[in-house]
Design an enzyme around this catalytic site. Sequence first.
Site, PDB file in Angstrom:
ATOM      1  N   LYS A  30      46.340 -55.268  17.446  1.00 25.59           N
ATOM      2  CA  LYS A  30      45.872 -55.497  15.963  1.00 25.59           C
ATOM      3  C   LYS A  30      44.677 -56.586  15.949  1.00 25.59           C
ATOM      4  O   LYS A  30      44.567 -57.565  14.995  1.00 25.59           O
ATOM      5  CB  LYS A  30      46.892 -56.137  15.284  1.00 25.59           C
ATOM      6  CG  LYS A  30      48.013 -54.984  15.128  1.00 25.59           C
ATOM      7  CD  LYS A  30      49.093 -55.464  13.822  1.00 25.59           C
ATOM      8  CE  LYS A  30      49.917 -54.307  13.740  1.00 25.59           C
ATOM      9  NZ  LYS A  30      50.907 -54.547  12.788  1.00 25.59           N
TER      10      LYS A  30
ATOM     11  N   GLU B  49      25.156 -52.075   4.315  1.00 32.32           N
ATOM     12  CA  GLU B  49      24.734 -50.762   4.250  1.00 32.32           C
ATOM     13  C   GLU B  49      24.754 -49.826   3.030  1.00 32.32           C
ATOM     14  O   GLU B  49      23.728 -49.111   2.822  1.00 32.32           O
ATOM     15  CB  GLU B  49      25.241 -49.980   5.344  1.00 32.32           C
ATOM     16  CG  GLU B  49      24.958 -48.632   5.728  1.00 32.32           C
ATOM     17  CD  GLU B  49      25.573 -47.833   7.023  1.00 32.32           C
ATOM     18  OE1 GLU B  49      26.675 -48.288   7.304  1.00 32.32           O
ATOM     19  OE2 GLU B  49      25.017 -46.878   7.574  1.00 32.32           O
ATOM     20  N   ARG B  50      25.793 -49.807   2.600  1.00 37.18           N
ATOM     21  CA  ARG B  50      26.078 -49.068   1.105  1.00 37.18           C
ATOM     22  C   ARG B  50      24.921 -49.462   0.357  1.00 37.18           C
ATOM     23  O   ARG B  50      24.513 -48.579  -0.466  1.00 37.18           O
ATOM     24  CB  ARG B  50      27.493 -49.226   0.919  1.00 37.18           C
ATOM     25  CG  ARG B  50      28.357 -48.452   1.671  1.00 37.18           C
ATOM     26  CD  ARG B  50      29.675 -48.340   1.587  1.00 37.18           C
ATOM     27  NE  ARG B  50      30.374 -47.546   2.608  1.00 37.18           N
ATOM     28  CZ  ARG B  50      31.508 -47.681   2.814  1.00 37.18           C
ATOM     29  NH1 ARG B  50      32.617 -48.403   2.099  1.00 37.18           N
ATOM     30  NH2 ARG B  50      32.144 -46.683   3.739  1.00 37.18           N
TER      31      ARG B  50
ATOM     32  N   THR C 167      31.208 -41.075   3.087  1.00 31.20           N
ATOM     33  CA  THR C 167      30.738 -40.052   2.082  1.00 31.20           C
ATOM     34  C   THR C 167      31.236 -40.311   0.814  1.00 31.20           C
ATOM     35  O   THR C 167      32.000 -41.268   0.539  1.00 31.20           O
ATOM     36  CB  THR C 167      31.824 -39.003   2.994  1.00 31.20           C
ATOM     37  OG1 THR C 167      33.123 -39.207   2.748  1.00 31.20           O
ATOM     38  CG2 THR C 167      31.630 -38.445   4.323  1.00 31.20           C
TER      39      THR C 167
ATOM     40  N   ARG D 212      -0.127 -28.600 -14.449  1.00 30.95           N
ATOM     41  CA  ARG D 212       0.236 -27.353 -14.240  1.00 30.95           C
ATOM     42  C   ARG D 212       0.075 -26.706 -15.868  1.00 30.95           C
ATOM     43  O   ARG D 212       0.755 -27.187 -16.675  1.00 30.95           O
ATOM     44  CB  ARG D 212       1.516 -27.060 -13.493  1.00 30.95           C
ATOM     45  CG  ARG D 212       2.055 -25.765 -13.778  1.00 30.95           C
ATOM     46  CD  ARG D 212       1.113 -24.902 -12.813  1.00 30.95           C
ATOM     47  NE  ARG D 212       1.807 -23.395 -12.670  1.00 30.95           N
ATOM     48  CZ  ARG D 212       1.167 -22.147 -12.774  1.00 30.95           C
ATOM     49  NH1 ARG D 212       0.012 -22.244 -12.625  1.00 30.95           N
ATOM     50  NH2 ARG D 212       2.134 -21.205 -12.590  1.00 30.95           N
TER      51      ARG D 212
ATOM     52  N   GLU E 129      33.493 -38.733  -0.960  1.00 28.61           N
ATOM     53  CA  GLU E 129      34.714 -38.806  -0.774  1.00 28.61           C
ATOM     54  C   GLU E 129      35.463 -40.239  -0.594  1.00 28.61           C
ATOM     55  O   GLU E 129      36.656 -40.703  -0.844  1.00 28.61           O
ATOM     56  CB  GLU E 129      35.518 -37.602   0.176  1.00 28.61           C
ATOM     57  CG  GLU E 129      35.090 -36.248  -0.346  1.00 28.61           C
ATOM     58  CD  GLU E 129      33.851 -35.935  -0.337  1.00 28.61           C
ATOM     59  OE1 GLU E 129      33.246 -36.364   0.518  1.00 28.61           O
ATOM     60  OE2 GLU E 129      33.202 -34.956  -1.035  1.00 28.61           O
TER      61      GLU E 129
ATOM     62  N   GLN F  87      12.578 -28.223  -9.029  1.00 23.03           N
ATOM     63  CA  GLN F  87      12.428 -27.122  -9.905  1.00 23.03           C
ATOM     64  C   GLN F  87      11.152 -27.356 -10.970  1.00 23.03           C
ATOM     65  O   GLN F  87      10.753 -26.181 -11.154  1.00 23.03           O
ATOM     66  CB  GLN F  87      13.747 -27.452 -10.824  1.00 23.03           C
ATOM     67  CG  GLN F  87      14.180 -26.202 -11.823  1.00 23.03           C
ATOM     68  CD  GLN F  87      14.659 -24.851 -10.636  1.00 23.03           C
ATOM     69  OE1 GLN F  87      14.956 -25.153  -9.518  1.00 23.03           O
ATOM     70  NE2 GLN F  87      14.558 -23.460 -11.246  1.00 23.03           N
TER      71      GLN F  87
HETATM   72  C1  LIG Z   1      21.832 -37.847  10.451  1.00 25.28           C
HETATM   73  C2  LIG Z   1      22.963 -38.741  10.536  1.00 25.28           C
HETATM   74  C3  LIG Z   1      22.845 -40.101  10.763  1.00 25.28           C
HETATM   75  C4  LIG Z   1      24.156 -40.677  11.081  1.00 25.28           C
HETATM   76  N1  LIG Z   1      24.148 -42.219  11.381  1.00 25.28           N
HETATM   77  C5  LIG Z   1      24.905 -42.768  11.739  1.00 25.28           C
HETATM   78  C6  LIG Z   1      24.694 -44.245  12.229  1.00 25.28           C
HETATM   79  O1  LIG Z   1      23.738 -44.655  12.535  1.00 25.28           O
HETATM   80  N2  LIG Z   1      26.129 -44.848  12.709  1.00 25.28           N
HETATM   81  C7  LIG Z   1      27.146 -44.276  12.647  1.00 25.28           C
HETATM   82  O2  LIG Z   1      28.208 -45.034  12.670  1.00 25.28           O
HETATM   83  N3  LIG Z   1      27.515 -43.002  12.051  1.00 25.28           N
HETATM   84  C8  LIG Z   1      26.300 -42.378  11.519  1.00 25.28           C
HETATM   85  N4  LIG Z   1      26.440 -40.939  11.017  1.00 25.28           N
HETATM   86  C9  LIG Z   1      27.877 -40.449  11.029  1.00 25.28           C
HETATM   87  C10 LIG Z   1      28.377 -40.450   9.510  1.00 25.28           C
HETATM   88  O3  LIG Z   1      28.855 -41.830   9.158  1.00 25.28           O
HETATM   89  C11 LIG Z   1      29.373 -39.572   9.322  1.00 25.28           C
HETATM   90  O4  LIG Z   1      29.030 -38.218   9.839  1.00 25.28           O
HETATM   91  C12 LIG Z   1      30.153 -39.765   8.076  1.00 25.28           C
HETATM   92  O5  LIG Z   1      30.799 -40.822   8.011  1.00 25.28           O
HETATM   93  C13 LIG Z   1      31.409 -38.647   7.976  1.00 25.28           C
HETATM   94  O6  LIG Z   1      31.987 -38.474   8.975  1.00 25.28           O
HETATM   95  P1  LIG Z   1      32.232 -37.190   9.678  1.00 25.28           P
HETATM   96  O7  LIG Z   1      31.060 -36.426  10.200  1.00 25.28           O
HETATM   97  O8  LIG Z   1      33.131 -37.596  10.833  1.00 25.28           O
HETATM   98  O9  LIG Z   1      32.855 -36.116   8.642  1.00 25.28           O
HETATM   99  P2  LIG Z   1      34.661 -35.655   8.566  1.00 25.28           P
HETATM  100  O10 LIG Z   1      35.373 -37.087   8.848  1.00 25.28           O
HETATM  101  O11 LIG Z   1      34.968 -34.806   9.435  1.00 25.28           O
HETATM  102  O12 LIG Z   1      34.671 -35.283   7.195  1.00 25.28           O
HETATM  103  C14 LIG Z   1      34.308 -33.808   6.850  1.00 25.28           C
HETATM  104  C15 LIG Z   1      34.669 -33.893   5.149  1.00 25.28           C
HETATM  105  O13 LIG Z   1      36.095 -34.459   4.869  1.00 25.28           O
HETATM  106  C16 LIG Z   1      36.129 -35.214   4.110  1.00 25.28           C
HETATM  107  N5  LIG Z   1      37.159 -36.223   4.503  1.00 25.28           N
HETATM  108  C17 LIG Z   1      37.751 -36.543   5.480  1.00 25.28           C
HETATM  109  N6  LIG Z   1      38.542 -37.208   5.324  1.00 25.28           N
HETATM  110  C18 LIG Z   1      39.060 -37.075   3.863  1.00 25.28           C
HETATM  111  C19 LIG Z   1      40.021 -37.802   3.326  1.00 25.28           C
HETATM  112  N7  LIG Z   1      41.015 -38.460   3.781  1.00 25.28           N
HETATM  113  N8  LIG Z   1      40.162 -37.392   1.884  1.00 25.28           N
HETATM  114  C20 LIG Z   1      39.399 -36.634   1.429  1.00 25.28           C
HETATM  115  N9  LIG Z   1      38.400 -36.176   1.963  1.00 25.28           N
HETATM  116  C21 LIG Z   1      38.030 -36.380   3.061  1.00 25.28           C
HETATM  117  C22 LIG Z   1      34.618 -35.999   4.063  1.00 25.28           C
HETATM  118  O14 LIG Z   1      34.154 -36.817   3.149  1.00 25.28           O
HETATM  119  C23 LIG Z   1      33.720 -34.702   4.424  1.00 25.28           C
HETATM  120  O15 LIG Z   1      33.537 -34.224   3.100  1.00 25.28           O
HETATM  121  C24 LIG Z   1      25.413 -40.234  10.967  1.00 25.28           C
HETATM  122  C25 LIG Z   1      25.345 -38.896  10.471  1.00 25.28           C
HETATM  123  C26 LIG Z   1      24.133 -38.221  10.292  1.00 25.28           C
HETATM  124  C27 LIG Z   1      24.381 -36.681   9.921  1.00 25.28           C
END
Ligand SMILES: Cc1cc2nc3c(=O)[nH]c(=O)nc-3n(C[C@H](O)[C@H](O)[C@H](O)COP(=O)(O)OP(=O)(O)OC[C@H]3O[C@@H](n4cnc5c(N)ncnc54)[C@H](O)[C@@H]3O)c2cc1C
Length: 217
Positions: free
Chosen positions: A8, A72-73, A196, A98, A198, A167
Amino acid sequence: MYAATAPKTISSFLVEKGMPGFALGQQWKDKLGMRASFTAELVFDEVLVPLANQIGADGEGTIHMMRNLEIERVTLAAMSLGIAQRSLQVMVDYANERKAFGKAIREFGQIQRYVAESFAEWRSARSFVYDVARRLDLHSVGQRLDADATKLVASQMAKRAADAAIQVLGGYGYMGEYVVERLWRDAKLLEIGGGTLEAHHKNLSRELARNPSVLRD
Ligand SMILES: Cc1cc2nc3c(=O)[nH]c(=O)nc-3n(C[C@H](O)[C@H](O)[C@H](O)COP(=O)(O)OP(=O)(O)OC[C@H]3O[C@@H](n4cnc5c(N)ncnc54)[C@H](O)[C@@H]3O)c2cc1C
């Protein structure tokens, strides 16, 4: 890098290029958007990190992580504002230039709706993001509600504005030359990276349940 240093207890470390056990994994070349930024998996396998590379004290990792996420956000919300602003510039210019059926297309109500709604949404998101950024304390955590909310609102607003611009430009909107298709592709990442949509839904609902007094401010 964040790692458990005891049960932890999450601590932060600076891992440098060339350290044994630290490597680049898969490098993503074929991305929808954000193609100017390099994306790769980072692989940590029995990495030995000298104590001098620890950031802060033992157990502070979770706080660092939360603070970084909040910053970040808000930053990604600000990026969304730029995407929407550029989308508006392009769509307004095009709607003025246009001509169709003898008129500039800005005279058509359906085009006016794209422009006006994009503008109003951009301006309202901008007020929110600027307000949160102004109040953001870089030295503490606990601003998650607003950090999540700004990105939730602004990222979707940016994608809608870029979509509206495509569009308004019709066929040209789909072509790289007019930039707005790239803005749409870049905006899409902001609904995924840094949390995300979500994740924001979940965080906001939980924080509001814990602290409903925010709603009486
Ligand atoms: C171009 C790019 C650059 C990136 N750069 C970075 C970076 O610099 N550093 C870094 O750390 N990461 C980075 N990422 C990773 C990014 O943060 C993750 O892709 C993102 O957080 C989603 O995680 P995942 O891809 O594992 O999706 P998943 O966890 O597999 O999720 C898939 C879907 O399920 C949904 N979901 C998952 N769990 C739940 C839940 N409990 N309830 C409801 N919905 C859920 C998600 O919202 C999503 O819609 C990058 C990704 C991309 C595509």
